[in-house]
Write a protein that holds these residues in place. Sequence first.
Motif, PDB file in Angstrom:
ATOM      1  N   LYS A 142      -9.830   7.452   1.701  1.00  0.00           N
ATOM      2  CA  LYS A 142     -10.380   6.113   0.900  1.00  0.00           C
ATOM      3  C   LYS A 142      -9.371   5.034   0.814  1.00  0.00           C
ATOM      4  O   LYS A 142      -9.744   4.095   0.486  1.00  0.00           O
ATOM      5  CB  LYS A 142     -10.400   7.010  -0.484  1.00  0.00           C
ATOM      6  CG  LYS A 142     -11.093   6.019  -1.706  1.00  0.00           C
ATOM      7  CD  LYS A 142     -11.560   6.898  -2.736  1.00  0.00           C
ATOM      8  CE  LYS A 142     -12.170   5.837  -3.647  1.00  0.00           C
ATOM      9  NZ  LYS A 142     -11.493   4.727  -3.961  1.00  0.00           N
ATOM     10  N   GLU A 143      -7.993   5.628   0.694  1.00  0.00           N
ATOM     11  CA  GLU A 143      -7.069   4.496   0.706  1.00  0.00           C
ATOM     12  C   GLU A 143      -7.046   3.537   2.038  1.00  0.00           C
ATOM     13  O   GLU A 143      -6.765   2.428   1.974  1.00  0.00           O
ATOM     14  CB  GLU A 143      -5.761   4.930   0.129  1.00  0.00           C
ATOM     15  CG  GLU A 143      -5.675   5.645  -1.118  1.00  0.00           C
ATOM     16  CD  GLU A 143      -4.404   6.158  -1.642  1.00  0.00           C
ATOM     17  OE1 GLU A 143      -3.374   6.352  -0.779  1.00  0.00           O
ATOM     18  OE2 GLU A 143      -4.230   6.735  -2.795  1.00  0.00           O
ATOM     19  N   ILE A 179       0.019   3.964   1.547  1.00  0.00           N
ATOM     20  CA  ILE A 179      -0.240   4.969   2.625  1.00  0.00           C
ATOM     21  C   ILE A 179       0.729   4.617   3.753  1.00  0.00           C
ATOM     22  O   ILE A 179       1.555   3.369   3.770  1.00  0.00           O
ATOM     23  CB  ILE A 179      -1.638   4.679   3.262  1.00  0.00           C
ATOM     24  CG1 ILE A 179      -1.896   3.078   3.833  1.00  0.00           C
ATOM     25  CG2 ILE A 179      -2.868   5.028   2.383  1.00  0.00           C
ATOM     26  CD1 ILE A 179      -3.209   2.979   4.543  1.00  0.00           C
ATOM     27  N   GLU A 190      -9.672   1.213   2.139  1.00  0.00           N
ATOM     28  CA  GLU A 190      -9.689   0.131   1.181  1.00  0.00           C
ATOM     29  C   GLU A 190      -8.484  -0.902   1.724  1.00  0.00           C
ATOM     30  O   GLU A 190      -8.860  -2.022   1.709  1.00  0.00           O
ATOM     31  CB  GLU A 190      -8.814   0.565  -0.162  1.00  0.00           C
ATOM     32  CG  GLU A 190      -9.797   1.101  -1.185  1.00  0.00           C
ATOM     33  CD  GLU A 190      -9.274   1.703  -2.379  1.00  0.00           C
ATOM     34  OE1 GLU A 190      -9.946   2.686  -3.108  1.00  0.00           O
ATOM     35  OE2 GLU A 190      -8.021   1.917  -2.547  1.00  0.00           O
ATOM     36  N   SER A 209       1.073  -1.227  -0.190  1.00  0.00           N
ATOM     37  CA  SER A 209      -0.081   0.016   0.096  1.00  0.00           C
ATOM     38  C   SER A 209       0.795   1.311  -0.063  1.00  0.00           C
ATOM     39  O   SER A 209       1.998   1.191   0.423  1.00  0.00           O
ATOM     40  CB  SER A 209      -0.788   0.054   1.289  1.00  0.00           C
ATOM     41  OG  SER A 209      -0.769   0.995   2.009  1.00  0.00           O
TER      42      SER A 209
END
Length: 78
Positions: A52-53, A26, A56, A24
Amino acid sequence: MLTIVYDHHQRELNQKMIDIQHNSHIHILCNTHVHINHHNCLETIILKGIPKEIEEIALSIGGLKGVKFSKLTRASSF
Ligand code: NI
């Protein structure tokens, strides 16, 4: 912060969770792992980034086989 409880004996679950976090974009700031009992582990993952990430990644980890509990707690400075 993502809080999860998962089955310690679920095959490859640990590796899958780590892979999701590594892949990811993030920021994963910190992980805390607690061995609750013979079967269950609790983990908190502090994440920072685009909401949003983060949602997810929370859904990806929460949906893995062997994850019994998953809760995303949001915090904001706004
Ligand atoms: Ni454990």
